[in-house]
Scaffold this active site. Sequence first.
Site, PDB file in Angstrom:
ATOM      1  N   GLU A  41       0.834  -1.199   0.000  1.00  0.00           N
ATOM      2  CA  GLU A  41       0.000   0.000   0.000  1.00  0.00           C
ATOM      3  C   GLU A  41       0.875   1.257   0.000  1.00  0.00           C
ATOM      4  OE1 GLU A  41      -3.742   1.614   2.728  1.00  0.00           O
ATOM      5  OE2 GLU A  41      -2.216   0.323   3.621  1.00  0.00           O
ATOM      6  N   LYS A 105      -9.780   3.066  -1.979  1.00  0.00           N
ATOM      7  CA  LYS A 105     -10.086   2.467  -0.677  1.00  0.00           C
ATOM      8  C   LYS A 105     -11.348   3.086  -0.072  1.00  0.00           C
ATOM      9  CE  LYS A 105      -7.441   1.381   3.570  1.00  0.00           C
ATOM     10  NZ  LYS A 105      -6.144   1.645   4.238  1.00  0.00           N
ATOM     11  N   CYS A 141      -5.512  -3.156   2.524  1.00  0.00           N
ATOM     12  CA  CYS A 141      -5.128  -3.133   3.940  1.00  0.00           C
ATOM     13  C   CYS A 141      -6.310  -3.366   4.905  1.00  0.00           C
ATOM     14  CB  CYS A 141      -4.400  -1.835   4.252  1.00  0.00           C
ATOM     15  SG  CYS A 141      -3.365  -1.928   5.750  1.00  0.00           S
TER      16      CYS A 141
END
Length: 260
Positions: A41, A105, A141
């Site tokens: 990430e 995200k 994540c």
Amino acid sequence: MKISVAQMQVIEGNMEKNYETSLDMIQKAKLNGSNLVLFPELFLSGFDYTNLDKLSRLSPKYIDKLLEESKNIAICGTFLENIDNKIYNTFYCLYERKVLFKYSKIKLFEVTKEDYYFKAGNKNQPNTFDLFGVKFGVCICFELRFPEILRKAALNGAQVLLVSAIWPVERLHAWQSLSCARAIENQAFVVTCNANDRSGKWMCAGHSSVYDPNGLLLECALDCTTLKSVVFDPEYSRKIQKEFPSLIRAYDLNCMGEKL
């Protein structure tokens, strides 16, 4: 199919150094015949909140450089993306000098104030893409903790689930357990890439891994900077789904009143 995970230290704020490290990893992945290489990430910038705006405006330059390297290999990972002065944590797949896919995200990590500095992605955006005749699914994540995100990808036919992360060593057990669980419940390959060593104030867990659709560990990078590569047949996911049909289909979820 051959996939590489490029586990590396993400030096917070040092885009040039991180780019040099990633370029070396890409060259190694090309030499070993990998079809796709997955990075951690924000592997070029890390979570440098103080300089986030400046770094996000530098991202396009480095993405262009990586596009030039994407001939014959897909390059995946997340980047800072600045749209109308709002900053997103966005997963890119670069291939044949084109941006093949983007996903921002949606589940931001409030504990570290990620939700303060970043704009969440659209919850309705697709998190799957097709490449090499394979359907890939994506999460970033913290999203690994939300099974519905990768379940959405699996119900859309994903055979390989890609997870890009900067995950701390304090929660290594959760990182490993959740990755394995996502493979088993979705009957898909799970390929994870985490940072190792220190990134800003976080000591990262490393342990980038590949799990098969039964949750068996095929490869693990442990805690060092390294490129790990695995050869597997994505169609094995379909085989497992037919032999042991535990994957809940979309119509079953609709009957349960679930929304993805």
